[in-house]
Design an enzyme around this catalytic site. Structure first.
Site, PDB file in Angstrom:
ATOM      1  CG  ASP A  96     -15.193  54.313  38.583  1.00  0.00           C
ATOM      2  OD1 ASP A  96     -14.349  55.137  38.972  1.00  0.00           O
ATOM      3  OD2 ASP A  96     -15.591  54.222  37.408  1.00  0.00           O
ATOM      4  CD  GLU A 262     -10.671  59.419  33.890  1.00  0.00           C
ATOM      5  OE1 GLU A 262     -11.290  59.866  32.928  1.00  0.00           O
ATOM      6  OE2 GLU A 262     -10.835  59.857  35.037  1.00  0.00           O
ATOM      7  CG  HIS A 323     -17.611  55.899  31.420  1.00  0.00           C
ATOM      8  ND1 HIS A 323     -16.354  55.373  31.642  1.00  0.00           N
ATOM      9  CD2 HIS A 323     -17.707  56.969  32.227  1.00  0.00           C
ATOM     10  CE1 HIS A 323     -15.731  56.106  32.540  1.00  0.00           C
ATOM     11  NE2 HIS A 323     -16.522  57.073  32.917  1.00  0.00           N
ATOM     12  CG  ASP A 324     -15.520  59.483  30.507  1.00  0.00           C
ATOM     13  OD1 ASP A 324     -16.673  59.767  30.875  1.00  0.00           O
ATOM     14  OD2 ASP A 324     -14.582  59.239  31.299  1.00  0.00           O
TER      15      ASP A 324
HETATM   16  C1  GLC Z   1     -13.890  60.882  34.843  1.00  0.00           C
HETATM   17  C2  GLC Z   1     -15.032  59.962  34.530  1.00  0.00           C
HETATM   18  C3  GLC Z   1     -16.134  60.769  33.906  1.00  0.00           C
HETATM   19  C4  GLC Z   1     -16.571  61.806  34.887  1.00  0.00           C
HETATM   20  C5  GLC Z   1     -15.395  62.645  35.374  1.00  0.00           C
HETATM   21  C6  GLC Z   1     -15.761  63.415  36.593  1.00  0.00           C
HETATM   22  O1  GLC Z   1     -13.333  61.440  33.712  1.00  0.00           O
HETATM   23  O2  GLC Z   1     -14.618  58.905  33.733  1.00  0.00           O
HETATM   24  O3  GLC Z   1     -17.209  59.982  33.504  1.00  0.00           O
HETATM   25  O4  GLC Z   1     -17.534  62.639  34.315  1.00  0.00           O
HETATM   26  O5  GLC Z   1     -14.302  61.861  35.733  1.00  0.00           O
HETATM   27  O6  GLC Z   1     -15.920  62.531  37.676  1.00  0.00           O
END
Ligand code: GLC
Length: 521
Positions: A96, A262, A323-324
């Site tokens: 990631d 993402e 995970h979000d």
């Molecule tokens: C993305 C991640 C999330 C994180 C955010 C800030 O949305 O998936 O888990 O809190 O970025 O890095």
């Protein structure tokens, strides 16, 4: 076809996968131990959430050293062993990349704080206060409150689209770009197959820091929730140049690597733009589909619109949990096993790359978390209206034993265990009719079927609330997403049903929330 187009990918939240040293937190050696399971399941690649040193204000998404491993998760040697062991089983590892911001504990930001002349000062987004001392503009943090934090000693504000301990890098600065290229190359040299890129579409901000407009009723509910339309703080046109740059670095590696972004946008046209003309992201996560209800009409519409928007050489990606956004067995299915199976059948048979989230394969649901158990800063801030993301981040349920096979029986895990006595890998593995075996059968069917791996997709007219599509030359997927039985004018041989019932096609009679894959000669 590339491996990541034909394959099935699997997301691991490393703190919650498997704990081998008894500290209640998952670790890299735990992922190595889990490879037997992933190989058996038939997974081709794994995306691991951040593994780098971090104060863990946002559980790894606040990186304090990009080229190292968090000691809680293991060592660089463990990581190298993971890459090698996975490779021997034909499984690739994706990391990631978090390029939008660093932790405020990162040496770059610590230096930036030392004064306006610091070497790394302009690696971050700084701005003077307004004459009345208030923040430079109205931007809001995704985690609530202003996106600006005042630095008393230097008299300026710095930008943070997330926590104030996640300072946004300034992507107008060429040195920042080079530093992140260097991070990509470092891990490519270690053998990672690519990256999932955090906040990929929003790393660069409006150069003039213009105010964001208010939301209107026309905005998607998820945008209304933020309280303003992030027009200038996200999705800026200049991001395409950065995506092209990363793509180039990834393709220059030998062998070439892949990038999945993402891309948190709710407009499919905008989503499609992040593929560029085959020169930006390889895959862009489809949030409109993620937020679509598990309903035949709705899914059919979103899926068809996705195909309409994506150009010929843009490859879709489908996912139901992360995970979000919590777990689909709860979000889409309310824990109803029939729906969970339908959703798995859909995810693994749509044209495109499926990403499963650890636990999807056993139908793991969200876990209720009490205020005292919260770890996620979002939950801590907004509980109980919004419990945050912990409910979807609880430990993998490997067995019915105390500790769930995740950790030692007498250790208390960092987040509470779910219902591991009734939902776990060990029990489902020995039950031929389980969700786990069903998922594995689908993955293996997909592996054997060129239609399912790469065939074109077109919808077939079907009763209201159902979703039926042809894949390739001879495969038809029939999903009865209604609570009534339905009859389908489809003939051929039924390869698999979501219920395990042996059925005949022509016509095909499906129970409520039952799906079938049919092959036609
Ligand atoms: C993305 C991640 C999330 C994180 C955010 C800030 O949305 O998936 O888990 O809190 O970025 O890095």
């Amino acid at each position: 076809m590339e491996w990541w187009q034909e394959g099935v990918l699997y997301q691991i939240y490393p703190r919650s996968f498997r704990d081998t040293n008894g500290d209640g937190v998952g670790d890299l050696r735990g992922i190595i131990e889990g490879l037997d399971h992933l190989e058996w399941l038939g997974v081709d690649g794994v995306w691991v959430n951040p593994i780098h040193p971090s104060p863990n204000d946002d559980w790894g998404y606040d990186v304090s050293a990009y080229k190292d491993v968090h000691p809680e998760l293991g060592t660089m040697e463990d990581f190298e062993e993971l890459i090698d062991d996975a490779a021997r089983r034909g499984i690739r590892i994706l990391l990631d990349l978090v390029p939008n911001h660093t932790s405020s504990a990162h040496p770059w930001f610590v230096d930036a704080l030392s004064g306006r002349d610091a070497k790394h000062r302009d690696w971050y987004v700084w701005s003077d206060p307004k004459p009345d001392g208030s923040p430079p503009n109205n931007w809001l943090s995704m985690f609530g409150g202003s996106a600006w934090e005042f630095d008393e000693p230097s008299g300026q504000y710095y930008l943070h689209n997330f926590l104030d301990s996640q300072a946004d890098l300034d992507w107008w600065n060429e040195e920042v770009r080079e530093a992140i290229d260097d991070v990509l190359r470092f891990w490519f040299d270690k053998g990672v197959a690519g990256f999932r890129i955090d906040v990929a579409n929003s790393v660069i901000k409006d150069r003039d820091l213009r105010d964001n407009p208010p939301t209107t009723d026309d905005d998607h509910l998820e945008i209304q929730r933020i309280g303003q339309r992030p027009m200038y703080s996200m999705n800026r046109p200049e991001v395409h140049e950065i995506l092209r740059r990363w793509r180039k670095v990834a393709r220059e590696a030998d062998p070439p690597r892949m990038l999945v972004g993402e891309t948190y946008v709710l407009d499919l046209g905008v989503l499609a733009s992040y593929y560029g003309t085959g020169d930006e992201l390889d895959l862009a996560f489809n949030f409109p589909m993620f937020f679509t209800a598990l309903d035949g009409e709705a899914m059919k519409t979103t899926v068809e619109q996705t195909f309409d928007h994506l150009s010929e050489d843009s490859w879709p990606v489908w996912t139901g949990s992360n995970h979000d956004g919590l777990r689909f067995p709860s979000r889409w299915c309310d824990g109803d096993e029939r729906k969970i199976r339908i959703a798995l059948m859909m995810l693994l048979t749509l044209r495109g790359t499926p990403f499963l989230y650890y636990g999807d394969e056993i139908g793991m649901t969200n876990v209720d978390i009490t205020r005292e158990q919260l770890k996620d800063p979002v939950g801590i801030r907004f509980f109980p209206e919004n419990p945050g993301r912990d409910p979807g981040r609880t430990p993998m349920q490997w067995s019915a034993d105390d500790g769930a096979g995740f950790t030692k029986p007498d250790v208390s895990p960092w987040l509470p265990l779910g219902d591991h006595r009734s939902v776990n890998v060990a029990d489902q593995r020995s039950d031929g009719g389980s969700i786990l075996n069903f998922t594995r059968d689908l993955i293996h069917l997909r592996r054997r079927s060129e239609d399912l791996r790469s065939g074109e997709q077109s919808s077939i007219a079907s009763p209201t609330g159902t979703f039926v599509y042809r894949r390739g030359v001879s495969t038809v997927v029939v999903l009865n997403m209604t609570d009534a039985p339905n009859s389908f004018d489809v003939d051929g041989e039924v390869l698999v049903t979501s219920t395990g019932r042996a059925l005949e096609a022509g016509p095909l009679e499906l129970d409520p929330f039952e799906g079938a894959i049919v092959t036609q000669s």
